[in-house]
Design a protein around this motif. Sequence first.
Motif, mmCIF file in Angstrom:
data_model
loop_
_atom_site.group_PDB
_atom_site.id
_atom_site.type_symbol
_atom_site.label_atom_id
_atom_site.label_comp_id
_atom_site.label_asym_id
_atom_site.label_seq_id
_atom_site.Cartn_x
_atom_site.Cartn_y
_atom_site.Cartn_z
ATOM 1 N N ALA A 1 0.671 -1.226 0.036
ATOM 2 C CA ALA A 1 0.089 0.021 0.220
ATOM 3 C C ALA A 1 0.937 1.282 -0.002
ATOM 4 N N ASN A 2 1.916 1.117 0.697
ATOM 5 C CA ASN A 2 2.841 2.554 0.889
ATOM 6 C C ASN A 2 3.519 2.516 -0.631
ATOM 7 N N MET A 3 3.900 1.639 -1.289
ATOM 8 C CA MET A 3 4.287 1.900 -2.662
ATOM 9 C C MET A 3 3.461 2.331 -3.771
ATOM 10 N N ILE A 4 2.197 1.648 -3.564
ATOM 11 C CA ILE A 4 1.196 2.021 -4.422
ATOM 12 C C ILE A 4 1.046 3.527 -4.111
ATOM 13 N N GLY A 5 1.056 4.260 -2.877
ATOM 14 C CA GLY A 5 0.745 5.441 -2.546
ATOM 15 C C GLY A 5 2.028 6.479 -3.068
ATOM 16 N N ALA A 6 3.149 5.922 -2.940
ATOM 17 C CA ALA A 6 4.219 6.492 -3.441
ATOM 18 C C ALA A 6 4.377 6.737 -5.128
ATOM 19 N N VAL A 7 3.777 5.923 -5.800
ATOM 20 C CA VAL A 7 3.812 6.012 -7.095
ATOM 21 C C VAL A 7 2.836 6.970 -7.683
ATOM 22 N N PHE B 1 -1.834 8.857 2.062
ATOM 23 C CA PHE B 1 -2.350 7.559 3.061
ATOM 24 C C PHE B 1 -3.688 7.220 2.772
ATOM 25 N N PHE B 2 -4.427 7.713 1.907
ATOM 26 C CA PHE B 2 -5.902 7.221 1.608
ATOM 27 C C PHE B 2 -5.923 5.682 1.635
ATOM 28 N N PRO B 3 -5.021 5.163 0.800
ATOM 29 C CA PRO B 3 -5.126 3.436 0.739
ATOM 30 C C PRO B 3 -5.067 2.664 2.060
ATOM 31 N N ILE B 4 -4.119 3.504 2.937
ATOM 32 C CA ILE B 4 -4.434 2.946 4.378
ATOM 33 C C ILE B 4 -5.530 3.326 5.235
ATOM 34 N N PHE B 5 -5.766 4.568 4.902
ATOM 35 C CA PHE B 5 -7.028 5.044 5.561
ATOM 36 C C PHE B 5 -8.158 4.016 5.296
ATOM 37 N N LEU B 6 -8.465 3.693 3.826
ATOM 38 C CA LEU B 6 -9.531 2.871 3.363
ATOM 39 C C LEU B 6 -9.328 1.380 3.899
#
Length: 508
Positions: A52-58, A423-428
């Motif tokens: 999730a962190n890498m998806i957010g980083a891209v 941080f939305f992917p982690i929030f979700l």
Amino acid sequence: MPKNFLGSARAYNWYASIIAAACMVLYGYDASVYNSVQGSKNWVDYFNNPDANMIGAVNTAYAVGAIVGGFFFGGPVADYLGRKVGMAIGCVLVIIATFMQAFSPRHSIACFLAGRCIIGIGQGVALTSGPIYIGELAPPHIRGKIMTLWQTFYSVGSFICFWVNYACTKHSSLLGEWDWKMVVIFQLLVPILILALLPTIPGTPRWYIQKKKIEKARSALRLIRDTEDEVEQEILQIREALEYEKEAISSSYSALWKDRSIRKRLLLAFVINAGQQLTGQGSLNTYSTKIYQKVFTSSSQIALINALNATFGIIFTLNAIWIVDRFGRKVLLEIGGIGMAVCMIIVAAVETESPSLANGAKSQPVGISLVFLLFLFILFYKPSWGATVWIWTSEVFSMNVRAQAVGMASQTQNVANTIFQQFFPIFLEKKGFYAFYFFAGINTLLAIFVYLVIPETKNVPLEEIDVLFGGSNHVIQGETLLAEVKLPGEQVKNMNITSKDTELAQDK
């Protein structure tokens, strides 16, 4: 100089605006590309199952590139090289970055990430020049209608991307890793088309006059205005406004902090552009695949929903064409904010209060209800916080700072996107659909903010818009200054003199 091969000035105005608005297809397509490829198992395997962190980083890499392009390059390129050159440079960078993404080395996401950053820079430059070009060519009484094309073409970009992705998803077993590469490569279509058509449209008269190319400005205006009187009157108004901005304020970007009224509108533009991304639409565009994965289990079904969403997005945005100049910008923003807030409250309540099936998905009636509500959300969003924010932003700044201010304000969208989408992917993942209550609160606050502080700009000429923000009328003030300009053999005393006569006097 391009010829008006369409015969009608109105038709040619729309033609030139459509080409400029196509820059927004780049944005709409790219915002949907990353969303689409995340649903491909082949993409996930190709890049070693990014977390999730890498998806957010891209996603953040794109936003950072767009911020850099919009804040630091978009304004200077549009001002010093011209609006058309700005659009062209943006398209070239998008083409280069598309190849980088499609042909990234296997198991290494670094090249894909770099391509996202470069494509962001290209769009930051193009998305600064495009709306300025449209706003400076369009007459006041149809400016809102024409600027509606800007947001409509965002939906067109999403439409193309999601339907290409749906087709590739249906044949993923046959295509293999090309099921996501084809989606990326299709992004080449629009920038190549824009580059081919740019030579057929003129530069903007305001930019020509700023660069003291009066005859080119006159030639450009003759393509898009009906009479010679209109042409001469507009040239004179532009020159008067520029003269005032140069003498009484500043011809450089220093006016952004020297002029109190410009500071005020820049702050307002920052708020509504950041708010546009916090309505929930930015998250839906980037992560709708992951959102729908909490409700549906079929990847092709999710791809179809995304494609239908983009299709209806075009229709819903076109509503702005007949209402934005009729009801005004302010009313649309208020109604849109309230409507989106209600939709988000109901979406959160329906999903969180309904039971899940054994496989973790929701029942079919619940799934259909959620899709309907999210489609209803874009019905409110597209003509209001989608189209109208761009219209308002492109028309409120004076010529001396317009390019830089629009670039900075529009890229506030990506500043907000960078902060929130990281941080939305982690929030979700942690809170599920309870996250939608956050969007409901934001939309309510945005509607209140517009009601209290945003002025109406409907039908106001660009050179006179400063009055709405406590500034001076640049045309009237410039008329006085221009009247005092001493020429080599005489002084201009009669301000009914045309700009053409002034040039002849200067030639003497």
